[in-house]
Enzyme design. Sequence first.
Site, PDB file in Angstrom:
ATOM      1  N   GLU A 102      -5.492   4.217  -1.666  1.00  0.00           N
ATOM      2  CA  GLU A 102      -6.362   3.294  -1.390  1.00  0.00           C
ATOM      3  C   GLU A 102      -5.552   2.456  -0.130  1.00  0.00           C
ATOM      4  O   GLU A 102      -4.315   2.386   0.038  1.00  0.00           O
ATOM      5  CB  GLU A 102      -6.637   2.057  -2.296  1.00  0.00           C
ATOM      6  CG  GLU A 102      -7.363   2.876  -3.173  1.00  0.00           C
ATOM      7  CD  GLU A 102      -8.032   1.927  -4.389  1.00  0.00           C
ATOM      8  OE1 GLU A 102      -8.949   2.214  -4.999  1.00  0.00           O
ATOM      9  OE2 GLU A 102      -7.618   0.643  -4.571  1.00  0.00           O
ATOM     10  N   CYS A 118      -3.967  -2.205   5.886  1.00  0.00           N
ATOM     11  CA  CYS A 118      -2.995  -2.247   4.871  1.00  0.00           C
ATOM     12  C   CYS A 118      -2.851  -0.814   3.962  1.00  0.00           C
ATOM     13  O   CYS A 118      -3.681  -0.369   3.849  1.00  0.00           O
ATOM     14  CB  CYS A 118      -3.747  -3.048   3.908  1.00  0.00           C
ATOM     15  SG  CYS A 118      -2.625  -3.533   2.284  1.00  0.00           S
ATOM     16  N   CYS A 125       2.929   2.640  -8.772  1.00  0.00           N
ATOM     17  CA  CYS A 125       4.246   2.017  -8.501  1.00  0.00           C
ATOM     18  C   CYS A 125       4.893   1.907  -9.598  1.00  0.00           C
ATOM     19  O   CYS A 125       4.693   1.629 -10.769  1.00  0.00           O
ATOM     20  CB  CYS A 125       3.894   0.412  -7.903  1.00  0.00           C
ATOM     21  SG  CYS A 125       5.333  -0.643  -7.495  1.00  0.00           S
ATOM     22  N   CYS A 129       5.354  -5.048 -11.891  1.00  0.00           N
ATOM     23  CA  CYS A 129       5.261  -6.615 -12.131  1.00  0.00           C
ATOM     24  C   CYS A 129       3.903  -6.677 -12.918  1.00  0.00           C
ATOM     25  O   CYS A 129       2.795  -5.943 -12.536  1.00  0.00           O
ATOM     26  CB  CYS A 129       4.746  -6.981 -10.533  1.00  0.00           C
ATOM     27  SG  CYS A 129       6.321  -6.479  -9.333  1.00  0.00           S
ATOM     28  N   CYS A 132       0.200  -7.250 -11.241  1.00  0.00           N
ATOM     29  CA  CYS A 132      -0.519  -6.403 -10.169  1.00  0.00           C
ATOM     30  C   CYS A 132      -0.999  -5.181 -10.841  1.00  0.00           C
ATOM     31  O   CYS A 132      -0.633  -4.422 -11.726  1.00  0.00           O
ATOM     32  CB  CYS A 132       0.989  -5.885  -9.299  1.00  0.00           C
ATOM     33  SG  CYS A 132       0.428  -4.681  -8.181  1.00  0.00           S
ATOM     34  N   GLY A 175       2.278   0.748  -4.366  1.00  0.00           N
ATOM     35  CA  GLY A 175       3.762   1.193  -4.067  1.00  0.00           C
ATOM     36  C   GLY A 175       4.519   0.363  -3.444  1.00  0.00           C
ATOM     37  O   GLY A 175       4.218  -0.695  -2.807  1.00  0.00           O
ATOM     38  N   GLU A 176       5.874   0.560  -3.841  1.00  0.00           N
ATOM     39  CA  GLU A 176       6.875  -0.294  -3.275  1.00  0.00           C
ATOM     40  C   GLU A 176       7.545   0.668  -2.177  1.00  0.00           C
ATOM     41  O   GLU A 176       8.319   1.694  -2.395  1.00  0.00           O
ATOM     42  CB  GLU A 176       7.790  -0.643  -4.438  1.00  0.00           C
ATOM     43  CG  GLU A 176       9.469  -0.851  -4.194  1.00  0.00           C
ATOM     44  CD  GLU A 176       9.256  -2.329  -3.216  1.00  0.00           C
ATOM     45  OE1 GLU A 176       8.853  -3.017  -3.670  1.00  0.00           O
ATOM     46  OE2 GLU A 176       9.873  -2.091  -1.940  1.00  0.00           O
ATOM     47  N   SER A 207       6.348  -4.712   3.277  1.00  0.00           N
ATOM     48  CA  SER A 207       6.725  -5.545   2.050  1.00  0.00           C
ATOM     49  C   SER A 207       7.131  -5.104   1.081  1.00  0.00           C
ATOM     50  O   SER A 207       6.903  -4.133   0.493  1.00  0.00           O
ATOM     51  CB  SER A 207       5.142  -6.323   1.606  1.00  0.00           C
ATOM     52  OG  SER A 207       5.156  -7.029   0.811  1.00  0.00           O
ATOM     53  N   SER A 230       8.156 -10.509  -1.513  1.00  0.00           N
ATOM     54  CA  SER A 230       7.314 -11.025  -2.512  1.00  0.00           C
ATOM     55  C   SER A 230       8.148 -11.528  -3.375  1.00  0.00           C
ATOM     56  O   SER A 230       8.661 -11.260  -4.125  1.00  0.00           O
ATOM     57  CB  SER A 230       6.516 -10.003  -3.223  1.00  0.00           C
ATOM     58  OG  SER A 230       5.720  -9.158  -2.129  1.00  0.00           O
ATOM     59  N   LEU A 231       8.006 -13.236  -3.363  1.00  0.00           N
ATOM     60  CA  LEU A 231       9.006 -13.840  -4.237  1.00  0.00           C
ATOM     61  C   LEU A 231       8.354 -14.019  -5.556  1.00  0.00           C
ATOM     62  O   LEU A 231       8.925 -13.727  -6.711  1.00  0.00           O
ATOM     63  CB  LEU A 231       9.240 -15.090  -3.437  1.00  0.00           C
ATOM     64  CG  LEU A 231      10.420 -15.777  -3.585  1.00  0.00           C
ATOM     65  CD1 LEU A 231      11.576 -14.875  -3.471  1.00  0.00           C
ATOM     66  CD2 LEU A 231      10.494 -16.838  -2.655  1.00  0.00           C
ATOM     67  N   ASN A 232       7.216 -14.730  -5.689  1.00  0.00           N
ATOM     68  CA  ASN A 232       6.346 -14.932  -6.741  1.00  0.00           C
ATOM     69  C   ASN A 232       6.944 -15.803  -8.085  1.00  0.00           C
ATOM     70  O   ASN A 232       6.198 -15.857  -8.977  1.00  0.00           O
ATOM     71  CB  ASN A 232       5.929 -13.525  -7.317  1.00  0.00           C
ATOM     72  CG  ASN A 232       5.128 -12.815  -6.053  1.00  0.00           C
ATOM     73  OD1 ASN A 232       4.687 -13.348  -5.118  1.00  0.00           O
ATOM     74  ND2 ASN A 232       4.808 -11.514  -6.291  1.00  0.00           N
ATOM     75  N   ASN A 308      -5.299 -12.775  -7.477  1.00  0.00           N
ATOM     76  CA  ASN A 308      -6.545 -11.869  -7.671  1.00  0.00           C
ATOM     77  C   ASN A 308      -6.666 -11.484  -8.998  1.00  0.00           C
ATOM     78  O   ASN A 308      -5.935 -10.509  -9.381  1.00  0.00           O
ATOM     79  CB  ASN A 308      -6.673 -10.733  -6.743  1.00  0.00           C
ATOM     80  CG  ASN A 308      -6.707 -11.345  -4.969  1.00  0.00           C
ATOM     81  OD1 ASN A 308      -7.404 -12.058  -4.759  1.00  0.00           O
ATOM     82  ND2 ASN A 308      -5.722 -10.752  -4.395  1.00  0.00           N
ATOM     83  N   CYS A 351      -5.007  -7.779  -2.228  1.00  0.00           N
ATOM     84  CA  CYS A 351      -3.710  -7.882  -2.677  1.00  0.00           C
ATOM     85  C   CYS A 351      -3.526  -7.348  -4.210  1.00  0.00           C
ATOM     86  O   CYS A 351      -4.192  -8.188  -4.922  1.00  0.00           O
ATOM     87  CB  CYS A 351      -2.545  -8.902  -2.659  1.00  0.00           C
ATOM     88  SG  CYS A 351      -2.727  -9.425  -0.807  1.00  0.00           S
TER      89      CYS A 351
HETATM   90  N1  SAH Z   1       5.178  -3.521  -3.670  1.00  0.00           N
HETATM   91  C1  SAH Z   1       5.237  -4.219  -2.453  1.00  0.00           C
HETATM   92  C2  SAH Z   1       4.076  -4.323  -1.635  1.00  0.00           C
HETATM   93  C3  SAH Z   1       2.675  -4.011  -2.007  1.00  0.00           C
HETATM   94  S1  SAH Z   1       2.109  -5.449  -3.072  1.00  0.00           S
HETATM   95  C4  SAH Z   1       5.360  -5.860  -2.719  1.00  0.00           C
HETATM   96  O1  SAH Z   1       5.275  -5.966  -4.079  1.00  0.00           O
HETATM   97  O2  SAH Z   1       5.812  -6.584  -1.880  1.00  0.00           O
HETATM   98  C5  SAH Z   1       1.552  -6.477  -1.760  1.00  0.00           C
HETATM   99  C6  SAH Z   1       1.465  -7.936  -2.151  1.00  0.00           C
HETATM  100  O3  SAH Z   1       0.644  -8.178  -3.171  1.00  0.00           O
HETATM  101  C7  SAH Z   1       2.851  -8.532  -2.828  1.00  0.00           C
HETATM  102  O4  SAH Z   1       3.086  -9.665  -2.170  1.00  0.00           O
HETATM  103  C8  SAH Z   1       2.366  -8.785  -4.184  1.00  0.00           C
HETATM  104  O5  SAH Z   1       3.083 -10.002  -4.639  1.00  0.00           O
HETATM  105  C9  SAH Z   1       0.857  -9.212  -4.162  1.00  0.00           C
HETATM  106  N2  SAH Z   1       0.041  -8.781  -5.339  1.00  0.00           N
HETATM  107  C10 SAH Z   1       0.338  -8.171  -6.247  1.00  0.00           C
HETATM  108  N3  SAH Z   1      -0.756  -8.260  -7.124  1.00  0.00           N
HETATM  109  C11 SAH Z   1      -1.355  -9.426  -6.986  1.00  0.00           C
HETATM  110  C12 SAH Z   1      -2.527  -9.966  -7.507  1.00  0.00           C
HETATM  111  N4  SAH Z   1      -3.067  -9.653  -8.663  1.00  0.00           N
HETATM  112  N5  SAH Z   1      -3.045 -10.884  -6.741  1.00  0.00           N
HETATM  113  C13 SAH Z   1      -2.695 -11.677  -5.541  1.00  0.00           C
HETATM  114  N6  SAH Z   1      -1.473 -10.722  -5.026  1.00  0.00           N
HETATM  115  C14 SAH Z   1      -1.155  -9.641  -5.768  1.00  0.00           C
HETATM  116 FE1  SF4 Z   2       4.761  -2.875  -7.291  1.00  0.00          FE
HETATM  117 FE2  SF4 Z   2       4.263  -4.596  -5.504  1.00  0.00          FE
HETATM  118 FE3  SF4 Z   2       2.907  -4.167  -7.318  1.00  0.00          FE
HETATM  119 FE4  SF4 Z   2       5.021  -4.936  -7.915  1.00  0.00          FE
HETATM  120  S1  SF4 Z   2       3.570  -6.174  -6.531  1.00  0.00           S
HETATM  121  S2  SF4 Z   2       4.040  -3.658  -9.190  1.00  0.00           S
HETATM  122  S3  SF4 Z   2       6.279  -3.892  -6.336  1.00  0.00           S
HETATM  123  S4  SF4 Z   2       2.844  -2.794  -5.673  1.00  0.00           S
END
Ligand code: SAH
Ligand code: SF4
Length: 358
Positions: A102, A118, A125, A129, A132, A175-176, A207, A230-232, A308, A351
């Site tokens: 996508e 994007c 991936c 996480c 995600c 993906g990462e 990212s 992506s710190l989180n 989200n 995201c």
């Molecule tokens: N893998 C990379 C890039 C893809 S994810 C990464 O993790 O940075 C892109 C962004 O979406 C990241 O900042 C991630 O933390 C965020 N993301 C993942 N799941 C999400 C969700 N359910 N709601 C909002 N943001 C999310």
């Molecule tokens: Fe992969 Fe980024 Fe999603 Fe983590 S947030 S599972 S690294 S796509």
Amino acid sequence: MAEAPIQPWDRPAPEREGRPCAWSLLPEDLAELGCPGSALETFKRLHRPWTWKDGAPDLGPAIRRWLEGVADLRLPALVDGQPSSDGATKLVLELADGRRIEAVHMPRPVRNPRVTYCLSSQVGCAMGCTFCATGSMGILRNLQAGEILGQVLTLMAGLGPARGHELTLVFMGMGEPLHNLDHLHRAIRLLCHPAGLGLGKGRITVSTSGLVSGIERLSKLEPRPLLALSLNATTDAARNRTMPVNRVWNLARLRRALDDWGLKRGEKFCFEYVLLAGENDTEADADRLAAWLGDLRRAHNLNLIPMNEHAASPFRQPGEARVQQFAEWLKVRGCFVTVRRSRGRDVQGACGQLVKGS
Ligand code: SAH
Ligand code: SF4
């Protein structure tokens, strides 16, 4: 040194029958494969969609016949597009082996046309996480450089913009990206090539979830894109829970990798922080987050992304008042904060909601 074994997700799509993807080839590769005309001119005709005729590069019969013999000219196909009320469109692209990825097309409402894409870097991936949707799929395979580039060319040909200088790219789709760094970086070289789209490296943001080995490698490569992180989470215990990559490279190690990146003039980091209700949205989190950022807090963007929600994760989005409060806590601690209202949200293109096109 023994070569690293090929991982199952890194095998080329069998349908290409050993031929490279034509869009992965730099001018020097075309020359080496025996291009019967000018390799640079052939590269230009392939990589500049505004010169194409009827949706395909205008190569001339001799070069086309030769190229079809040595490489695979198929581009990802647009199989679905869902416009969202905010102007963004979520797109599903089908690759040569039938796998789907996508991408999101996001025009920006400014006077000069500007569009952000994007993009995906892998099918699925591996990072797992827990908030995600893509992470819940696991990894199916890496995208090849030509497939990453193919996303851009297919989107340009289908939805615009017409020219490379109107484009901004963020690798925040499936993906990462740093888990597929060889293909990603070749794609960046192709995208920045002056005979192709000629993108400035500052228009490409990669990212990462914090793959420190990849950050270290990328920091030394040219062209070097911008880095988003992506710190989180703000403690190792919490980050270990939601982002398993933290068990290998913890918060302190990650912070060191940023110091070692060697920021150049005009470069900025972008920090992403997904707000998960009751998990990482307290004042103590804001305090630790500001402390972790340290001297990076003023000049670099910190993006808060309210979770989200989707079926594959139990996490919920905090209420609006808490989102604003969290932003305020960070501002009074000197951080430069924005709240990212994910675009494409009503069509599940936001995201972390990108799952296998269905
Ligand atoms: N893998 C990379 C890039 C893809 S994810 C990464 O993790 O940075 C892109 C962004 O979406 C990241 O900042 C991630 O933390 C965020 N993301 C993942 N799941 C999400 C969700 N359910 N709601 C909002 N943001 C999310
Ligand atoms: Fe992969 Fe980024 Fe999603 Fe983590 S947030 S599972 S690294 S796509």
